[in-house]
Design a protein around this motif. Structure first.
Motif, PDB file in Angstrom:
ATOM      1  N   GLN A   8      51.206  38.329  73.962  1.00 21.43           N
ATOM      2  CA  GLN A   8      52.244  39.130  73.296  1.00 21.43           C
ATOM      3  C   GLN A   8      52.167  40.568  73.799  1.00 21.43           C
ATOM      4  OE1 GLN A   8      51.908  38.827  69.076  1.00 21.43           O
ATOM      5  NE2 GLN A   8      52.104  36.607  69.042  1.00 21.43           N
ATOM      6  N   PRO A   9      53.300  41.251  73.831  1.00 12.63           N
ATOM      7  CA  PRO A   9      53.257  42.654  74.268  1.00 12.63           C
ATOM      8  C   PRO A   9      52.459  43.483  73.259  1.00 12.63           C
ATOM      9  CG  PRO A   9      55.443  42.069  73.441  1.00 12.63           C
ATOM     10  CD  PRO A   9      54.620  40.813  73.456  1.00 12.63           C
ATOM     11  N   PRO A  10      51.865  44.567  73.742  1.00 18.13           N
ATOM     12  CA  PRO A  10      51.101  45.414  72.827  1.00 18.13           C
ATOM     13  C   PRO A  10      52.015  46.042  71.772  1.00 18.13           C
ATOM     14  CG  PRO A  10      51.316  46.459  74.977  1.00 18.13           C
ATOM     15  CD  PRO A  10      51.892  45.078  75.092  1.00 18.13           C
ATOM     16  N   ALA A  11      51.457  46.297  70.616  1.00 16.57           N
ATOM     17  CA  ALA A  11      52.222  46.928  69.525  1.00 16.57           C
ATOM     18  C   ALA A  11      52.597  48.352  69.935  1.00 16.57           C
ATOM     19  CB  ALA A  11      51.395  46.953  68.249  1.00 16.57           C
ATOM     20  N   PRO A  12      53.791  48.809  69.545  1.00 20.04           N
ATOM     21  CA  PRO A  12      54.194  50.176  69.899  1.00 20.04           C
ATOM     22  C   PRO A  12      53.269  51.204  69.246  1.00 20.04           C
ATOM     23  CG  PRO A  12      55.938  49.041  68.666  1.00 20.04           C
ATOM     24  CD  PRO A  12      54.781  48.107  68.778  1.00 20.04           C
ATOM     25  N   ASP A  13      53.035  52.287  69.943  1.00 18.47           N
ATOM     26  CA  ASP A  13      52.208  53.378  69.439  1.00 18.47           C
ATOM     27  C   ASP A  13      53.127  54.380  68.742  1.00 18.47           C
ATOM     28  OD1 ASP A  13      50.520  55.497  68.956  1.00 18.47           O
ATOM     29  OD2 ASP A  13      49.823  55.679  71.025  1.00 18.47           O
ATOM     30  N   PHE A  14      53.377  54.155  67.450  1.00 16.79           N
ATOM     31  CA  PHE A  14      54.333  54.976  66.709  1.00 16.79           C
ATOM     32  C   PHE A  14      53.879  56.421  66.582  1.00 16.79           C
ATOM     33  CE2 PHE A  14      55.545  50.694  65.147  1.00 16.79           C
ATOM     34  CZ  PHE A  14      56.853  50.712  65.606  1.00 16.79           C
ATOM     35  N   ASP A  15      52.582  56.650  66.486  1.00 20.22           N
ATOM     36  CA  ASP A  15      52.093  58.034  66.409  1.00 20.22           C
ATOM     37  C   ASP A  15      52.449  58.799  67.682  1.00 20.22           C
ATOM     38  OD1 ASP A  15      51.016  57.702  63.872  1.00 20.22           O
ATOM     39  OD2 ASP A  15      49.026  57.153  64.640  1.00 20.22           O
ATOM     40  N   ARG A  16      52.247  58.144  68.820  1.00 16.12           N
ATOM     41  CA  ARG A  16      52.576  58.790  70.104  1.00 16.12           C
ATOM     42  C   ARG A  16      54.081  58.999  70.213  1.00 16.12           C
ATOM     43  NH1 ARG A  16      52.950  56.330  75.729  1.00 16.12           N
ATOM     44  NH2 ARG A  16      53.377  58.175  76.955  1.00 16.12           N
ATOM     45  N   MET A  17      54.875  57.999  69.794  1.00 17.43           N
ATOM     46  CA  MET A  17      56.320  58.131  69.863  1.00 17.43           C
ATOM     47  C   MET A  17      56.806  59.284  68.992  1.00 17.43           C
ATOM     48  SD  MET A  17      57.205  54.052  69.878  1.00 17.43           S
ATOM     49  CE  MET A  17      58.933  54.218  69.527  1.00 17.43           C
TER      50      MET A  17
END
Length: 121
Positions: A8-17
């Motif tokens: 599965q693709p890695p989870a998005p890094d919401f803090d970085r976004m």
């Protein structure tokens, strides 16, 4: 032992976004949104390569109204340098809408004209 997230693709890094979007100047966000609205309106006016296949004047009207509101409300915040080309693009779309309409709106009643005033060719 198997990994539940394997393949599965890695989870998005919401803090970085969040940090990244915080670094984008407001004028850049506003102009980017305006360009997206312009592009979508142009496609719905049948002005894209595939022309009439995507023509939908009801959708174009909504997009032009949103664009006019955004451009009018933000013009004093983003300076004339940024606002002038957005106004020109908006006017071009409004005129294209009038030309594409079988029954044109009365002056002042076309899409976005409640924000910009009547548009004349």
């Amino acid at each position: 032992m198997s990994d539940a997230n394997a393949g599965q693709p890695p989870a998005p890094d919401f803090d970085r976004m969040t940090r990244d979007i915080a670094d984008v100047p407001a004028v850049e966000v506003i102009t980017t949104v305006a360009v997206h609205l312009m592009s979508a309106a142009a496609v719905n006016l049948g002005l894209a390569e595939e022309g009439p296949q995507h023509k939908d004047l009801d959708e174009a009207r909504k997009l032009i109204n949103a664009l006019a509101g955004l451009v009018t409300a933000s013009a004093t915040e983003i300076s004339s340098f940024h606002a002038a080309p957005l106004r020109d693009g908006l006017k071009s779309l409004q005129l294209a809408f009038r030309e594409a309409s079988v029954v044109p709106d009365e002056p002042g009643q076309g899409p976005g004209e409640k924000f910009t005033g009547p548009i004349f060719g």
